[in-house]
Design an enzyme around this catalytic site. Sequence first.
Site, PDB file in Angstrom:
ATOM      1  CG  ASP A  45      -7.182   7.381   6.900  1.00 31.52           C
ATOM      2  OD1 ASP A  45      -7.001   7.382   5.665  1.00 31.52           O
ATOM      3  OD2 ASP A  45      -6.251   7.397   7.724  1.00 31.52           O
ATOM      4  CG  ASP A  86      -0.673   6.714   3.156  1.00 37.29           C
ATOM      5  OD1 ASP A  86      -1.527   7.386   2.585  1.00 37.29           O
ATOM      6  OD2 ASP A  86      -0.777   6.294   4.323  1.00 37.29           O
ATOM      7  CE  LYS A 108      -2.928   2.209   3.532  1.00 35.60           C
ATOM      8  NZ  LYS A 108      -3.725   1.840   4.734  1.00 35.60           N
ATOM      9  CD1 TRP A 122      -5.736   8.795   2.018  1.00 36.89           C
ATOM     10  CD2 TRP A 122      -4.897  10.751   1.313  1.00 36.89           C
ATOM     11  NE1 TRP A 122      -4.433   8.852   2.417  1.00 36.89           N
ATOM     12  CE2 TRP A 122      -3.895  10.047   2.009  1.00 36.89           C
ATOM     13  CE3 TRP A 122      -4.614  12.004   0.773  1.00 36.89           C
ATOM     14  CZ2 TRP A 122      -2.613  10.557   2.176  1.00 36.89           C
ATOM     15  CZ3 TRP A 122      -3.333  12.505   0.936  1.00 36.89           C
ATOM     16  CH2 TRP A 122      -2.360  11.790   1.642  1.00 36.89           C
TER      17      TRP A 122
HETATM   18  C1  GLA Z   1      -3.073   7.198   5.932  1.00 37.41           C
HETATM   19  C2  GLA Z   1      -3.833   6.054   5.309  1.00 37.41           C
HETATM   20  C3  GLA Z   1      -4.236   5.065   6.384  1.00 37.41           C
HETATM   21  C4  GLA Z   1      -3.001   4.554   7.109  1.00 37.41           C
HETATM   22  C5  GLA Z   1      -2.205   5.718   7.652  1.00 37.41           C
HETATM   23  C6  GLA Z   1      -0.850   5.296   8.165  1.00 37.41           C
HETATM   24  O1  GLA Z   1      -3.880   7.973   6.763  1.00 37.41           O
HETATM   25  O2  GLA Z   1      -4.943   6.518   4.597  1.00 37.41           O
HETATM   26  O3  GLA Z   1      -4.975   3.996   5.836  1.00 37.41           O
HETATM   27  O4  GLA Z   1      -2.208   3.774   6.248  1.00 37.41           O
HETATM   28  O5  GLA Z   1      -1.975   6.704   6.669  1.00 37.41           O
HETATM   29  O6  GLA Z   1      -0.152   6.380   8.705  1.00 37.41           O
END
Ligand code: GLA
Length: 536
Positions: free
Chosen positions: A218, A156, A154, A199
Site C-alpha cells: 500500500d 484484495d 478491486k 501487492w
Molecule cells: C489492502 C489494499 C488497500 C486497501 C485495503 C482495504 O491493504 O492493498 O489498497 O484496499 O486493503 O482494507
Amino acid sequence: MRLRCLVAALAFAVVFSIYGRDIERPTMGWSSWNTYYIDINDSLIMSQADAMVRLGLKDAGFLYINIDDGYFGGRDKATGRLLIHPTRFPRGLKPVVDYIHGLGLKSGIYSDAGANTCGNFWNDDTIAKNVGLLGHEQQDIDFFFKELGCDFIKVDFCGADGFSNHAHYSFEPYDRYKAIHEAIERTGRKDVKLNVCRWNYPGTWVSDVATSWRISEDIRDNWASVRNIIGQSLYLSAYAGNGRYNDMDMLEVGRSMTEEEDRTHFGIWCIMASPLLIGCDMTTLKPETHALLTNRELIALNQDALGLQAYVASTDGKTYVLVKDIEEAYGNVRAIALYNPTDEPQEITVDMTTLDLGGKVRMRDLFACKDAAEVNGKWSETVAPHGVRIYRLEAEKRLERSIYEGETAYLSSYQEIYNPMAFGTGTYFADSTCSGGMKAGNLGMRPQNDLRWRNVYSKNGGSYDMTIDCLTPEKRKMIVVVNGGEGTVVEIEPSSEGITSINIKVDLKQGENEIRLYNDRARMPEIDRMILKPMV
Ligand code: GLA
C-alpha cells in the site's frame, strides 16, 4: 494557455493506435481508502461524487467513484447474501450506486479473494468476516454487477493469504482470480474492470484475467513510499500493454507531500500509464492539486491511445530518463521523464540518440503546457530533489532502436509473489558491470522460462548483425529464435571480463518482430543486452 492545452489534448485523444483499434485506457477516478480507510458512509461517498462533477474532474476524465473496504455488514446465514453495513450505509448500496450513475459517473466496488477483507485483519473491522468472494463467487459477483450495476471491482487478497487472515486460508492467486474473472464473464457484462490487488506483480497470467494489477504494497502519504513504488515499476513496462496496466496504487496527491513531490507522483503515474485514482478529500481540494489533476496534457499522456508504460532509456545510477512512444507506435513523437529520486538537485543529460530520435527535436513541457527548447543531439537540465520534468518530444527523424536491454524484455515466467530463485522463474538483477546497471537472469530449464523482446521494430526489414552481451560462470547454451522460426543455437563461454558477446546474423521482417532467447533443458546465461545493426 488553457485553450492550447485543450486543443493539444483533443489532438492526442482522436489519434488511435496504428493497430486500428481502440484499447481500454487506465482507470481514472477516486477511491475512498487513502483518506478514510473503513470510516466511510453513504453521504460521504455521494459528496465526493458531487465534488468530482462540480470541480470539473469528471470533465478532465475522472469517472469512477470506488467504494473500497468498509461497507460490509456480514453475510446472511440462511441465504449467504452479502449484507451492507447497517450504520455506514443504512439504505444499502443501491441508492448510492444509482446516485453515482445519475451523475454520469461509474461505480467501483471492493471485495477479497478469500473470506475476510484486509480491513477485517488490519483495521479491526470485525464485521468484515466471511464477506469475501470465497465460496460466494457467483452470488456476490451477480450482486455487484447485475443487481447494483457496478462497473469496476478491486479484489484484495488478505483473506486468501495465509498471513493476513485468522482462518489461515492460503490460496494460489491464479486459481482465485481466474475463478472470479470467470464469474464476471458469466454475468454477460463485457465492460467490467477487474483490478487484482496482490501487492506485487502477480505473474504474467494476470493480463488474461484483469485489466490492472497492483505491483506494490500500500502507498502511504509520504515521499519514501512514492519513491519505492516508482522504483518497483521501473522495469515492468514489458508487462503493460493491450489495454492492461501495472497499477502503482491510488494517488496521495493533495495531502501532506510537497508540491514538487505531488507533481512527481502524478507525472510519473501518468507516463507509466498507471490507473489514476484520486485518494484525497475532493471537497477540500487545494487549488494547486486541482490544477495538477486537471492538467489535460499529462492526462492525455496517461490515457494515450497506445497504452504503453515508459521504460528506462538511460540512468547514471542516481537519476533516470524514462521514455515511451505516444500517439503513433515507432513514430516521431515520444514522451520522456527526467526523474531525480535523490535528496539533492541533479543535472540530467539526455542524449537524443538513446531515445532513438534524430535531427531537430521540438520539446513541449507537459507540466507547464508550454513549448520548451528545440534540441539537437544532447541537452542537460538540473532537476530538483524528488523532482521530475516531463516532455513531449517531436523529432525530425525516428531512428531505429539498436540497443535492447535485458531489463526491458518480457520474461514469460516473471512474477514477484515467490522468491524467483527458489521458484525457478526469470527475474531482473542489479549489476553495475552491465549496461543500464541491470540484467535479466535465472532463465532457462523450462520452455516457458524464456526472455522475449516483443517489440523489435525494423522499418524496412532485412539482415541485421545481432550482438548479445551475456554473463555466465560456465559454458552455457541458448537458442535465439526470430518470429517463432527455426532457432539458432549459440554457445557462451565465460569471460574474465565478465561480459561475453556473441554475434549472429538475423533476418527481420518489416515492422514488429519478436526475438526470443530460451533453453528448455539447461540454464541460460544472464542477459545484459542485445544490439542490432542493419547490415549494408
Ligand atoms: C489492502 C489494499 C488497500 C486497501 C485495503 C482495504 O491493504 O492493498 O489498497 O484496499 O486493503 O482494507
